[in-house]
Motif scaffolding. Structure first.
Motif, PDB file in Angstrom:
ATOM      1  N   GLY A 157       0.776  -1.225   0.000  1.00 28.61           N
ATOM      2  CA  GLY A 157       0.000   0.000   0.000  1.00 28.61           C
ATOM      3  C   GLY A 157       0.807   1.274   0.000  1.00 28.61           C
ATOM      4  N   LYS A 158       2.115   1.153  -0.136  1.00 30.24           N
ATOM      5  CA  LYS A 158       2.969   2.345  -0.106  1.00 30.24           C
ATOM      6  C   LYS A 158       3.783   2.460  -1.385  1.00 30.24           C
ATOM      7  CE  LYS A 158       3.424   2.643   4.912  1.00 30.24           C
ATOM      8  NZ  LYS A 158       4.372   2.818   6.047  1.00 30.24           N
ATOM      9  N   ALA A 159       4.292   3.645  -1.613  1.00 36.10           N
ATOM     10  CA  ALA A 159       5.150   3.871  -2.771  1.00 36.10           C
ATOM     11  C   ALA A 159       6.516   3.231  -2.549  1.00 36.10           C
ATOM     12  CB  ALA A 159       5.302   5.365  -3.012  1.00 36.10           C
ATOM     13  N   ARG A 160       7.211   3.003  -3.630  1.00 33.72           N
ATOM     14  CA  ARG A 160       8.558   2.463  -3.530  1.00 33.72           C
ATOM     15  C   ARG A 160       9.504   3.523  -2.992  1.00 33.72           C
ATOM     16  NH1 ARG A 160      10.545   0.458  -9.052  1.00 33.72           N
ATOM     17  NH2 ARG A 160      10.945   2.710  -9.356  1.00 33.72           N
ATOM     18  N   MET A 189      21.367  -5.887   6.775  1.00 36.31           N
ATOM     19  CA  MET A 189      20.326  -5.197   7.530  1.00 36.31           C
ATOM     20  C   MET A 189      20.352  -5.681   8.962  1.00 36.31           C
ATOM     21  SD  MET A 189      17.247  -5.271   4.715  1.00 36.31           S
ATOM     22  CE  MET A 189      16.942  -7.017   4.930  1.00 36.31           C
ATOM     23  N   ASN A 190      20.697  -4.789   9.861  1.00 38.80           N
ATOM     24  CA  ASN A 190      20.758  -5.105  11.287  1.00 38.80           C
ATOM     25  C   ASN A 190      19.702  -4.302  12.043  1.00 38.80           C
ATOM     26  OD1 ASN A 190      23.064  -6.731  10.798  1.00 38.80           O
ATOM     27  ND2 ASN A 190      24.411  -4.948  11.016  1.00 38.80           N
ATOM     28  N   SER A 191      19.468  -4.703  13.269  1.00 44.44           N
ATOM     29  CA  SER A 191      18.494  -4.004  14.132  1.00 44.44           C
ATOM     30  C   SER A 191      17.181  -3.778  13.384  1.00 44.44           C
ATOM     31  CB  SER A 191      19.074  -2.663  14.600  1.00 44.44           C
ATOM     32  OG  SER A 191      20.285  -2.856  15.310  1.00 44.44           O
ATOM     33  N   LEU A 192      16.697  -4.827  12.784  1.00 49.45           N
ATOM     34  CA  LEU A 192      15.498  -4.719  11.956  1.00 49.45           C
ATOM     35  C   LEU A 192      14.291  -4.292  12.784  1.00 49.45           C
ATOM     36  CD1 LEU A 192      16.069  -7.805   9.675  1.00 49.45           C
ATOM     37  CD2 LEU A 192      15.760  -5.451   8.876  1.00 49.45           C
ATOM     38  N   LYS A 193      13.431  -3.527  12.135  1.00 43.13           N
ATOM     39  CA  LYS A 193      12.195  -3.047  12.737  1.00 43.13           C
ATOM     40  C   LYS A 193      11.013  -3.564  11.924  1.00 43.13           C
ATOM     41  CE  LYS A 193      14.485   1.294  14.035  1.00 43.13           C
ATOM     42  NZ  LYS A 193      14.439   2.780  13.918  1.00 43.13           N
ATOM     43  N   THR A 194       9.856  -3.589  12.542  1.00 41.33           N
ATOM     44  CA  THR A 194       8.677  -4.061  11.809  1.00 41.33           C
ATOM     45  C   THR A 194       8.421  -3.207  10.572  1.00 41.33           C
ATOM     46  OG1 THR A 194       7.257  -2.756  13.273  1.00 41.33           O
ATOM     47  CG2 THR A 194       7.613  -5.068  13.855  1.00 41.33           C
ATOM     48  N   GLU A 195       8.760  -1.941  10.655  1.00 42.30           N
ATOM     49  CA  GLU A 195       8.533  -1.053   9.507  1.00 42.30           C
ATOM     50  C   GLU A 195       9.510  -1.297   8.358  1.00 42.30           C
ATOM     51  OE1 GLU A 195       8.893  -0.140  12.729  1.00 42.30           O
ATOM     52  OE2 GLU A 195       9.957   1.774  12.899  1.00 42.30           O
ATOM     53  N   ASP A 196      10.475  -2.186   8.552  1.00 42.39           N
ATOM     54  CA  ASP A 196      11.353  -2.582   7.447  1.00 42.39           C
ATOM     55  C   ASP A 196      10.699  -3.647   6.566  1.00 42.39           C
ATOM     56  OD1 ASP A 196      14.122  -2.391   9.730  1.00 42.39           O
ATOM     57  OD2 ASP A 196      13.553  -0.920   8.199  1.00 42.39           O
ATOM     58  N   THR A 197       9.561  -4.143   6.973  1.00 49.44           N
ATOM     59  CA  THR A 197       8.856  -5.144   6.180  1.00 49.44           C
ATOM     60  C   THR A 197       8.471  -4.586   4.821  1.00 49.44           C
ATOM     61  OG1 THR A 197       7.985  -6.281   8.124  1.00 49.44           O
ATOM     62  CG2 THR A 197       6.778  -6.563   6.058  1.00 49.44           C
TER      63      THR A 197
END
Length: 127
Positions: A41-44, A82-90
């Motif tokens: 649902g978001k832009a690239r 990619m370290n310290s991943l966050k849910t928003e990195d999905t």
């Protein structure tokens, strides 16, 4: 040039993944590798730009300090660690190749400079 992104998967928040972008075919017109991502649902959005000649790397503000990029020239591969991943990195992560010589206008490269795109790889960060 043909580009293939791989290495996606499921990671927990705070975890790590390493994505690979492997090039095949003619690489004469590729001077930089970009990583981009698109969440549902978001832009690239762009994530990083890596210059092949000297490894200079530019990272988007929201991944600075957590992501790095490197290359193994013998394997024609650029990595996104990619370290310290966050849910928003999905997101689905794509790699792209392009650039013109040593031209380093970052905004142009991000918006228009990538001419060869690979298929994406899904990264899901969830507990």
């Amino acid at each position: 040039v043909q580009l293939q992104a791989s290495g996606g998967g499921l990671a927990q928040p705070g975890g790590s993944l390493r994505l690979s972008c492997t090039a095949s075919g003619s690489k004469l017109d590729v001077y930089a590798i970009g990583w981009y991502r698109q969440a549902p649902g978001k832009a690239r959005d762009w994530v990083s730009i890596f210059f092949l000649s000297d490894g200079e790397t530019h990272l988007a503000e929201d991944v600075q300090g957590r992501f790095t990029s490197s290359a193994n020239n013998a394997r024609n591969t650029v990595y996104l660690q990619m370290n310290s991943l966050k849910t928003e990195d999905t997101a689905v992560y794509y790699c792209a190749g392009g650039g013109v010589g040593d031209y380093r206008d970052l905004q142009w490269l991000v918006d228009s400079g990538m001419t060869s795109w690979g298929r994406g790889t899904q990264v899901t960060v969830s507990s």
